[in-house]
Enzyme design. Structure first.
Site, PDB file in Angstrom:
ATOM      1  N   SER A 177       0.794  -1.553   0.270  1.00 50.08           N
ATOM      2  CA  SER A 177       0.099   0.453   0.270  1.00 50.08           C
ATOM      3  C   SER A 177       0.936   1.435   0.473  1.00 50.08           C
ATOM      4  O   SER A 177       2.144   0.795   0.666  1.00 50.08           O
ATOM      5  CB  SER A 177      -1.086  -0.367   0.900  1.00 50.08           C
ATOM      6  OG  SER A 177      -1.509   1.163   1.479  1.00 50.08           O
ATOM      7  N   TYR A 190      -1.701  -0.275  10.305  1.00 51.65           N
ATOM      8  CA  TYR A 190      -2.018  -0.930   8.850  1.00 51.65           C
ATOM      9  C   TYR A 190      -0.400  -0.281   8.418  1.00 51.65           C
ATOM     10  O   TYR A 190       0.319  -1.418   7.606  1.00 51.65           O
ATOM     11  CB  TYR A 190      -2.831  -0.316   8.101  1.00 51.65           C
ATOM     12  CG  TYR A 190      -3.139  -0.465   6.585  1.00 51.65           C
ATOM     13  CD1 TYR A 190      -3.194  -1.741   6.676  1.00 51.65           C
ATOM     14  CD2 TYR A 190      -3.247  -0.075   5.853  1.00 51.65           C
ATOM     15  CE1 TYR A 190      -3.598  -2.984   5.167  1.00 51.65           C
ATOM     16  CE2 TYR A 190      -3.566  -0.054   4.535  1.00 51.65           C
ATOM     17  CZ  TYR A 190      -3.637  -0.802   3.883  1.00 51.65           C
ATOM     18  OH  TYR A 190      -3.642  -1.005   2.730  1.00 51.65           O
TER      19      TYR A 190
HETATM   20  N1  LIG Z   1      -8.629  -1.043  -1.439  1.00 58.36           N
HETATM   21  C1  LIG Z   1      -7.846  -0.295  -0.837  1.00 58.36           C
HETATM   22  O1  LIG Z   1      -8.038   1.238  -0.765  1.00 58.36           O
HETATM   23  C2  LIG Z   1      -6.305  -1.035  -0.551  1.00 58.36           C
HETATM   24  C3  LIG Z   1      -5.316   0.571  -1.157  1.00 58.36           C
HETATM   25  C4  LIG Z   1      -4.372  -0.364  -0.740  1.00 58.36           C
HETATM   26  C5  LIG Z   1      -3.751  -1.470  -0.649  1.00 58.36           C
HETATM   27  N2  LIG Z   1      -5.259  -2.449  -0.185  1.00 58.36           N
HETATM   28  C6  LIG Z   1      -4.376  -4.057  -0.386  1.00 58.36           C
HETATM   29  O2  LIG Z   1      -5.219  -4.803  -0.676  1.00 58.36           O
HETATM   30  C7  LIG Z   1      -5.666  -5.925  -0.227  1.00 58.36           C
HETATM   31  C8  LIG Z   1      -7.081  -6.073  -0.609  1.00 58.36           C
HETATM   32  O3  LIG Z   1      -7.555  -5.209  -0.438  1.00 58.36           O
HETATM   33  P1  LIG Z   1      -9.812  -4.876  -0.534  1.00 58.36           P
HETATM   34  O4  LIG Z   1      -9.914  -3.471  -1.034  1.00 58.36           O
HETATM   35  O5  LIG Z   1      -9.241  -5.722  -2.306  1.00 58.36           O
HETATM   36  O6  LIG Z   1     -10.290  -5.253   0.530  1.00 58.36           O
HETATM   37  P2  LIG Z   1     -11.648  -6.119   0.786  1.00 58.36           P
HETATM   38  O7  LIG Z   1     -12.171  -5.591  -0.243  1.00 58.36           O
HETATM   39  O8  LIG Z   1     -11.956  -5.952   1.952  1.00 58.36           O
HETATM   40  O9  LIG Z   1     -11.437  -7.828   0.803  1.00 58.36           O
HETATM   41  C9  LIG Z   1     -10.314  -8.517   1.370  1.00 58.36           C
HETATM   42  C10 LIG Z   1     -10.326 -10.091   0.571  1.00 58.36           C
HETATM   43  O10 LIG Z   1      -9.329 -10.590   1.391  1.00 58.36           O
HETATM   44  C11 LIG Z   1      -9.749 -11.383   1.765  1.00 58.36           C
HETATM   45  N3  LIG Z   1      -9.088 -11.780   3.485  1.00 58.36           N
HETATM   46  C12 LIG Z   1      -8.637 -11.243   4.724  1.00 58.36           C
HETATM   47  N4  LIG Z   1      -8.579 -12.001   5.206  1.00 58.36           N
HETATM   48  C13 LIG Z   1      -8.311 -12.918   4.828  1.00 58.36           C
HETATM   49  C14 LIG Z   1      -7.791 -14.394   5.976  1.00 58.36           C
HETATM   50  N5  LIG Z   1      -7.210 -14.097   7.118  1.00 58.36           N
HETATM   51  N6  LIG Z   1      -7.322 -15.610   4.519  1.00 58.36           N
HETATM   52  C15 LIG Z   1      -7.175 -15.384   3.604  1.00 58.36           C
HETATM   53  N7  LIG Z   1      -7.680 -14.245   2.955  1.00 58.36           N
HETATM   54  C16 LIG Z   1      -8.961 -12.880   3.763  1.00 58.36           C
HETATM   55  C17 LIG Z   1     -10.866 -11.806   2.108  1.00 58.36           C
HETATM   56  O11 LIG Z   1     -11.878 -13.186   1.733  1.00 58.36           O
HETATM   57  P3  LIG Z   1     -13.021 -13.004   3.008  1.00 58.36           P
HETATM   58  O12 LIG Z   1     -14.268 -12.023   2.202  1.00 58.36           O
HETATM   59  O13 LIG Z   1     -13.232 -14.117   2.369  1.00 58.36           O
HETATM   60  O14 LIG Z   1     -13.037 -12.827   4.092  1.00 58.36           O
HETATM   61  C18 LIG Z   1     -10.952 -10.535   0.822  1.00 58.36           C
HETATM   62  O15 LIG Z   1     -11.290 -11.128   0.055  1.00 58.36           O
HETATM   63  C19 LIG Z   1      -4.664  -5.681   0.758  1.00 58.36           C
HETATM   64  O16 LIG Z   1      -4.687  -6.275   1.102  1.00 58.36           O
HETATM   65  C20 LIG Z   1      -5.200  -4.452   1.205  1.00 58.36           C
HETATM   66  O17 LIG Z   1      -4.191  -4.653   2.216  1.00 58.36           O
HETATM   67  C21 LIG Z   1      -6.193  -1.894  -0.676  1.00 58.36           C
END
Ligand SMILES: NC(=O)c1ccc[n+]([C@@H]2O[C@H](COP(=O)([O-])OP(=O)(O)OC[C@H]3O[C@@H](n4cnc5c(N)ncnc54)[C@H](OP(=O)(O)O)[C@@H]3O)[C@@H](O)[C@H]2O)c1
Length: 249
Positions: free
Chosen positions: A142, A155
């Site tokens: 991130s 985080y």
């Molecule tokens: N969205 C942003 O603005 C943003 C920005 C920078 C970085 N990121 C990074 O991008 C990645 C995805 O973010 P997102 O926003 O797409 O998140 P999200 O919409 O909350 O989706 C998270 C995903 O991770 C899964 N997950 C959570 N805990 C888990 C575990 N212990 N084992 C396996 N799967 C798990 C969830 O599975 P279930 O639903 O089945 O529980 C879901 O598929 C993360 O690493 C986050 O830090 C996001």
């Protein structure tokens, strides 16, 4: 449209958000994809159905990356279905924001167990299934690791660790032909951002205002960078961290 034909990709946390976008994009380029989920079987099944209806190959595999025993079973199922791993995308991650005085021990454990311990143990299990020609590992970090945003000490700490682990493992695994790179998104509109209450907040609006390209990211913006790193087009990149953030830094 077949840059990844014959390749097997595992995407952790692919039932929604950025992971779902990555799984679909890798499949569209010809990879067979393991769509991992922790709790949302329905979401993962839908991602698999979307991939299959577009002519691709995918299976849904449940298991939490925060639990070593689950990681063992995720890769046992992967081996049974596809026999190997060529591409690992460590995307599963959790985030929450609070000031120092409100931090609880359980939140430190939850974020570090998933974002850091999970990434390391998943990588260890995947590398055992990489073929002798090597492959590609992409860690989703991130911009929070470098921006030092207030109220994000846990985080940002996890994502700082991810940046460092990416660079260390690039050196360790390079001799095996395994490239390890990071993609560091800025804000991306996902289910997680909505459920964390970030969507529409002053915090998010101010991040968008600071973004030179003037909008929030979409999962596809990140998925295309990941697909590039997974492919031979990025064959000379390892230990690189790519900010995929519309210029936000
Ligand atoms: N969205 C942003 O603005 C943003 C920005 C920078 C970085 N990121 C990074 O991008 C990645 C995805 O973010 P997102 O926003 O797409 O998140 P999200 O919409 O909350 O989706 C998270 C995903 O991770 C899964 N997950 C959570 N805990 C888990 C575990 N212990 N084992 C396996 N799967 C798990 C969830 O599975 P279930 O639903 O089945 O529980 C879901 O598929 C993360 O690493 C986050 O830090 C996001």
């Amino acid at each position: 449209m077949s840059k990844l034909k014959g390749k097997v990709a595992v995407v952790t946390g692919a039932s929604k958000g950025i992971g779902a976008g990555i799984a679909k994009e890798l499949a569209a380029q010809g990879a067979s994809v393991v769509v991992n989920y922790a709790s949302s079987k329905e979401g993962a099944d839908k991602v698999v159905a979307d991939i299959k209806s577009a002519g691709g190959t995918a299976i849904a595999v449940g298991g939490s990356v925060a639990k070593a025993a689950d990681i063992t079973s995720i890769f046992a199922e992967t081996k049974k279905a596809f026999g190997k791993v060529d591409i690992l995308v460590n995307n599963a991650g959790v985030y929450a924001f609070s000031p120092l005085e409100a931090i609880e021990e359980s939140e430190i454990d939850r974020m570090f167990n998933t974002n850091v311990k999970g990434l390391l143990l998943t990588t260890q299990a995947a590398v055992a299934l990489f073929p002798k020609e090597g492959g590609s590992i992409i860690n989703i970090g991130s911009v929070a690791s470098q921006m030092a945003v207030p109220n994000a000490s846990i985080y940002s700490g996890t994502k700082g660790a991810v940046d460092t682990i990416t660079r260390v493992l690039a050196k360790e695994l390079g001799p095996k032909g395994i490239r390890v790179n990071g993609v560091n998104p800025g804000p991306v509109l996902t289910e997680g951002v909505v459920s964390a209450g970030v969507d529409g907040s002053d915090f998010l609006n101010s991040m968008i205002q600071q973004t030179p390209l003037g909008r929030i990211g979409q999962p596809k913006d990140i998925a295309e960078v990941v697909t590039y790193l997974a492919s031979d087009d990025a064959g000379w990149l390892t230990g690189s961290l790519i900010e995929a953030a519309g210029g936000l830094r």
